[in-house]
Write an enzyme that holds these catalytic residues in place. Structure first.
Site, short mmCIF file in Angstrom:
data_model
loop_
_atom_site.label_atom_id
_atom_site.label_comp_id
_atom_site.label_asym_id
_atom_site.label_seq_id
_atom_site.Cartn_x
_atom_site.Cartn_y
_atom_site.Cartn_z
N TRP A 1 66.71 69.87 39.92
CA TRP A 1 68.06 69.95 39.92
C TRP A 1 68.38 71.16 41.16
CZ3 TRP A 1 70.46 65.95 38.23
CH2 TRP A 1 69.67 65.48 37.42
N ASP B 1 73.58 77.67 38.71
CA ASP B 1 73.94 76.46 37.77
C ASP B 1 73.30 76.66 36.53
OD1 ASP B 1 73.54 74.12 36.79
OD2 ASP B 1 72.38 73.20 38.27
N LYS C 1 75.63 69.84 27.24
CA LYS C 1 74.17 70.65 26.67
C LYS C 1 74.71 71.77 25.73
CE LYS C 1 71.80 69.40 31.10
NZ LYS C 1 70.67 68.50 30.60
#
Lengths: 360, 360
Positions: free
Chosen positions: A103, A172, A196
């Site tokens: 990511w 992030d 999540k």
């Protein structure tokens, strides 16, 4: 009703049962309004009460100072990968990126479209199995970007890197947001897809210092400017109302659990059970470096792909779902976010111990 | 359980009770999976089955030919306002826009950022109370854009405008998508926020001819390229899974109702009850021109703001919610999308008749 099984999915992930139960009660009528939560106008009194309470609780959960805006956007963290450089970078500026996984790499690719990128550190040399200790910042970067937890590789920053003085730190935090106390003041911008630790997929939480909101250019589409969403309390256009409602329930659940300090204790206790077992097992071993281990995603292998897949299959049959690791690491991954129950971790370890006994 | 009231909200709007009941049953466990619909991985077998069925049913509902991609994006119609010109316009090209309301105007503003805009027709001279009959296309426009139904002003195209031969027709159908049969072949791209006729807020349906998918530039962020979502079946990043699931239930509901032809009959019957009453009322009158009237949003006034607000208040107290008109039109608006029950329209007319008798 069907019994719930242990869901180790990396995201969308397990939600607190209390949250789902409450949502269920409000699906056909939010309280006594006679209108389901999904059907309320985002400009109506009932939804605005839900929204305001949710934002207040979010601010309370992470002790977010008043000079930070709390935004709820769409398009996932993947949209932040380009919105951040689109708003804060240009051809004359450099963004410093710490690359600790897939990511983070994707974030780098998007930043390159808008300005210069300096890789301040990377753990790609060992398939991202560790968090690099040394970072080399560029001269006067526009910001420093890192990924606090790496879902795929099972690594996590023990604490945030120290950006050069005055440089905004951007994180992030999709896969570990609000899993432990966080000092918001250290950050310029924190973002996280909700699916999540915060709620369902389809909402992105963005916590951004107000001076950064103002920095973005005015010649990009309004929907891609942070100021648009800050000025309109995330309702410039119709927001994903159900997602916001659910996040509100999750924030309330977090506060009821005792807040982030207590949630961190719960998370550490859960991951300890699993790591302690892995560290003495002769069949399984963790894939991340000891001091880089994630408390959210525990990655492990047997070293034999055939046994790995036999284990995953057997575990699934026994009611442990979502244990297959990401294809770039292989093996197994147990995602044990905030809402994952402690008894699920103990049960998994019992199952692994049993599997180990039968396969040694 | 609280009795449901009549919800005339313009969006998020009322959903079929059957859909909500089914969603409720699957919130803690999707079927017998032991994992709630919100908690399933978007890459898992259970969710993929839901997704594939949903896409199949969508194709069936509107008879969408195979050379059209069906995409499910985030960011609402407001994000399509800029994604369309970003992908299909540039400084050398002109987009033709038919301007019939506030949303059409917003689409124009975004297009100007990327290329030339020609206003092919506009009804701004009479506060958008009608659908213009004459359009003047530019020479060889890149596309023609129109808004099939104007939520705020209560107008609707009886049939789509005829674009110049070979020019892609693009439609913002947010507030009347799948409310009547549609000949997809006439269009290059149709888009709609889900929150009126299709599901919850937070998902945008985009039906796009495959040759247009390929036309977009490659130097814009992947998330803003149609090809990214087409190539990844709308799962390049985590999609809003619950919204997709609910849309699937709504598509199934549409098919069970007999499809779009039957849904159109239902919608026409509903709006007729309301318009017939308005046309003979001496207190209320419709605000849209007779031949431009919307079957989705019925706008009306008394001509006296004080009486308007007294009416809205009295209606609310009697269980008719969301009747306040948009501030740019004033008066009242009854949004009666696909899922709005016929008995709610009759009940409203009874209430209006009663109110009229008491206020004449």
């Amino acid at each position: 009703m069907t019994e719930r099984i242990f869901n180790f999915s990396a995201g969308p992930a397990v939600l607190p049962v209390e949250v789902l139960e409450e949502a269920k009660e409000n699906l056909l009528s939010l309280g006594k309004t006679g209108i389901g939560i999904l059907e309320h106008s985002h400009r109506g009194k009932a939804f605005l009460a839900v929204y305001n309470q949710m934002v207040d609780d979010c601010r309370k959960v992470a002790n977010i100072p008043d000079d930070y805006d709390i935004l709820f956007l769409q398009g996932g963290a993947s949209s932040q990968f380009f919105m951040i450089p689109m708003n804060l970078l240009n051809a004359d500026k450099t963004g410093d990126y710490v690359v600790t996984g897939m990511w983070a790499k994707k974030a780098v690719e998007q930043a390159k479209r808008f300005g210069n990128v300096h890789i301040a550190a990377s753990s790609s040399d060992k398939n991202f199995s560790y968090i690099p200790k040394l970072t080399t910042w560029s001269d006067a970067p526009a910001y420093v970007h890192f990924t606090s937890n790496n879902t795929i590789f099972g690594t996590q920053f023990a604490t945030e890197p120290t950006a050069p003085s005055g440089v905004p730190l951007i994180c992030d935090a999709s896969s570990d947001i609000f899993s432990r106390p966080i000092d918001i003041r250290k950050y310029g911008l924190i973002y996280a897809g909700a699916q999540k630790n915060l709620g369902p997929s389809g909402v992105t939480l963005v916590i951004i210092r107000k001076d950064l909101v103002k920095q973005g250019p005015l010649d990009i589409p309004e929907m891609l400017q942070y100021r648009t969403h800050a000025e309109n309390e995330s309702a410039y256009n119709t927001p994903p109302t159900f997602g916001l409602y659910l996040m509100g329930l999750v924030f309330k659940w977090m506060l009821n659990k005792g807040g982030l300090a207590e949630i961190e204790n719960m998370n550490r206790a859960k991951s300890k059970v699993l790591y302690d077992y892995l560290d003495q097992s002769t069949l399984f071993r963790g894939t991340a470096d000891f001091d880089s281990r994630s408390h959210m995603n525990v990655t492990f292998v047997t070293g034999n792909e055939l046994i790995d897949s036999r284990f995953i299959e057997a575990a699934k049959a026994a009611g442990f779902d979502g244990l297959k690791g990401h294809r770039s690491v292989g093996g197994m991954r147990a995602s044990i976010y905030n809402a994952f129950p402690a008894e699920g971790v103990s049960a998994l370890v019992d199952f692994m111990r049993d599997f180990e006994a039968k396969n040694s």
